[in-house]
Design a protein around this motif. Structure first.
Motif, PDB file in Angstrom:
ATOM      1  N   ALA A 108      21.271  23.424   8.257  1.00  0.00           N
ATOM      2  CA  ALA A 108      22.513  23.868   7.630  1.00  0.00           C
ATOM      3  C   ALA A 108      22.250  25.149   6.852  1.00  0.00           C
ATOM      4  N   TYR A 109      23.095  26.134   7.065  1.00  0.00           N
ATOM      5  CA  TYR A 109      22.994  27.418   6.372  1.00  0.00           C
ATOM      6  C   TYR A 109      24.373  27.818   5.873  1.00  0.00           C
ATOM      7  N   GLY A 110      24.390  28.563   4.793  1.00  0.00           N
ATOM      8  CA  GLY A 110      25.636  28.981   4.191  1.00  0.00           C
ATOM      9  C   GLY A 110      26.172  30.301   4.690  1.00  0.00           C
ATOM     10  N   THR A 111      25.348  31.043   5.451  1.00  0.00           N
ATOM     11  CA  THR A 111      25.795  32.363   5.908  1.00  0.00           C
ATOM     12  C   THR A 111      25.503  32.569   7.392  1.00  0.00           C
ATOM     13  N   ILE A 112      26.296  33.437   7.975  1.00  0.00           N
ATOM     14  CA  ILE A 112      26.077  33.828   9.368  1.00  0.00           C
ATOM     15  C   ILE A 112      24.757  34.574   9.512  1.00  0.00           C
ATOM     16  N   GLU A 113      24.418  35.376   8.518  1.00  0.00           N
ATOM     17  CA  GLU A 113      23.172  36.147   8.593  1.00  0.00           C
ATOM     18  C   GLU A 113      21.951  35.235   8.763  1.00  0.00           C
ATOM     19  N   GLU A 114      21.942  34.108   8.060  1.00  0.00           N
ATOM     20  CA  GLU A 114      20.815  33.176   8.187  1.00  0.00           C
ATOM     21  C   GLU A 114      20.750  32.612   9.607  1.00  0.00           C
ATOM     22  N   ILE A 115      21.892  32.244  10.129  1.00  0.00           N
ATOM     23  CA  ILE A 115      21.922  31.701  11.493  1.00  0.00           C
ATOM     24  C   ILE A 115      21.550  32.775  12.506  1.00  0.00           C
ATOM     25  N   LYS A 116      22.054  33.984  12.303  1.00  0.00           N
ATOM     26  CA  LYS A 116      21.717  35.097  13.200  1.00  0.00           C
ATOM     27  C   LYS A 116      20.212  35.313  13.236  1.00  0.00           C
ATOM     28  N   GLY A 117      19.577  35.243  12.091  1.00  0.00           N
ATOM     29  CA  GLY A 117      18.129  35.411  12.045  1.00  0.00           C
ATOM     30  C   GLY A 117      17.400  34.400  12.900  1.00  0.00           C
TER      31      GLY A 117
END
Length: 181
Positions: free
Chosen positions: A167-176
């Protein structure tokens, strides 16, 4: 090199928090910017419609799968790069699964939960190793994460269940994370 296909599970409604619509739009934009293909439920309403329109508006590729009985209710988005109509929900989920390299779950309802738990269970029993991400915008998925922790605490799953999703709070984390696939 194969183009990354990211399946986005999300609501056929927009929800109460405007941040949900914003995150769906940002997700579609990010997928197109990365030249990744959106795989989703082919609806043109709610968060589904927002993520698809944003992907299309940014020049991205879209792959939608909708069961025949939801064509009217979810307003099947026929102008996608690829639009598939299935006989039922089971076939829809199978086609989406087979055409995806990873899963991102945005806010949604019972259908999104069903899709999340199906790919989670399939991962847990060894049917795939595709990553699963919850986009926990505005803490939307906090109760779900607490429920999974409860299931583990009550002895109905091993702690390893939490290894099958992140679980991540931002798209940037998932994109990474998606960038490493």
């Amino acid at each position: 090199m194969k183009k990354l296909s990211v399946c986005v599970f999300c609501g056929a409604r927009s929800g109460e928090n405007p941040a949900f619509q914003d995150i769906a739009t940002d997700m579609g934009q990010m997928l197109a910017d990365q030249n990744w293909r959106l795989v989703y439920g082919a609806g043109d309403i709610g968060l589904m419609g927002a993520v698809a329109r944003a992907t299309q508006n940014a020049g991205g590729e879209t792959f939608g799968v909708i069961p025949e009985h939801l064509l009217q209710l979810e307003v099947g988005k026929t102008d996608l790069s690829k639009f598939i109509v299935t006989e039922n929900m089971h076939e829809r989920k199978k086609v989406m699964f087979m055409n995806s390299d990873a899963f991102v779950v945005l806010p949604g309802g019972a259908g999104s939960l069903d899709e999340f738990f199906e790919v989670l269970t399939w991962g847990q029993i060894g049917l795939h190793k595709k990553p699963i991400f919850l986009l926990n915008v505005a803490g939307y998925w906090d109760p779900l994460i607490a429920l999974i922790d409860h299931v583990i605490a009550q002895g109905f799953a091993d702690t390893s269940l939490c290894d099958y999703f992140h679980a991540y709070g931002t798209i940037e984390e998932i994109k990474g994370h998606l960038s490493t696939l």
